[in-house]
Design an enzyme around this catalytic site. Structure first.
Site, mmCIF file in Angstrom:
data_model
loop_
_atom_site.group_PDB
_atom_site.id
_atom_site.type_symbol
_atom_site.label_atom_id
_atom_site.label_comp_id
_atom_site.label_asym_id
_atom_site.label_seq_id
_atom_site.Cartn_x
_atom_site.Cartn_y
_atom_site.Cartn_z
ATOM 1 N N HIS A 80 -1.148 44.440 37.871
ATOM 2 C CA HIS A 80 -1.552 43.122 38.367
ATOM 3 C C HIS A 80 -1.965 43.170 39.835
ATOM 4 O O HIS A 80 -2.775 42.366 40.276
ATOM 5 C CB HIS A 80 -0.439 42.098 38.151
ATOM 6 N N VAL A 84 -8.106 41.288 41.958
ATOM 7 C CA VAL A 84 -8.501 40.723 43.246
ATOM 8 C C VAL A 84 -8.609 41.831 44.297
ATOM 9 O O VAL A 84 -7.644 42.194 44.968
ATOM 10 C CB VAL A 84 -7.535 39.622 43.756
ATOM 11 N N ASP A 88 -4.352 47.146 46.287
ATOM 12 C CA ASP A 88 -4.165 47.202 47.736
ATOM 13 C C ASP A 88 -2.801 46.713 48.217
ATOM 14 O O ASP A 88 -2.578 46.571 49.414
ATOM 15 C CB ASP A 88 -5.267 46.377 48.428
#
Ligand SMILES: *[C@@H]1O[C@H](CO)[C@@H](O)[C@H](O)[C@H]1NC(C)=O
Length: 153
Positions: A80, A84, A88
């Site tokens: 997850h 986006v 990171d």
């Protein structure tokens, strides 16, 4: 762009959240090496943090010993995180009054779990190698170790 970036970093540095500071460190690291021709390696930390892998693995092992399901949860947490803008570490960011992040986004809120294990791993890693290892790398190593450990249960 640079001004925006610097504002973003100052905002993050002003925050008390260790996850925010960690993300900022990861960002600075990426920004400083972003234009080089760096290759991915599996021994990136072999000199700067030789005990990294054993440190992470010990905490992951202990968490899975307590609850076998945590292995799957840690893999899912990493998965997850990769939504986006990539893997990171951004899923670790806590919301503030002026910031809504991924942690409480609909697909994650109350569903993604294991943040406390990541906090324990981060603390353990900071003890052996202060300010050296990014949260993004910790999530990746943790997911790998989870898969290996669970496969042996
Ligand atoms: C996340 O879940 C909590 C607890 O169920 C809820 O109070 C909160 O409003 C949710 N946040 C968002 C952004 O949906």
């Amino acid at each position: 762009m640079l001004l925006l970036t610097n504002k973003f970093i100052s905002k993050i540095m002003a925050s008390s959240s260790s996850a925010m500071v960690c993300l900022a460190m990861a960002y600075l690291l990426v920004a400083s090496f972003g234009s080089s021709n760096a290759q991915l390696t599996t021994n990136f930390y072999s000199n700067s943090c030789p005990n990294l892998f054993s440190t992470v693995k010990a905490v992951v092992q202990s968490a899975i010993n307590k609850e076998a399901r945590m292995g799957a949860s840690l893999l899912r947490l990493f998965f997850h995180d990769c939504f986006v803008n990539g893997c990171d570490g951004s899923i670790l960011l806590d919301d503030t009054s002026s910031f809504t992040g991924e942690k409480t986004a609909v697909p994650n809120n109350g569903s993604v779990r294991g943040f406390e294990v990541i906090d324990q791993i981060k603390s353990a890693v900071e003890n052996v190698c202060p300010s050296m290892v990014s949260c993004a790398d910790i999530l990746a190593i943790t997911a790998r170790d989870s898969v290996v450990i669970v496969s042996k249960i």
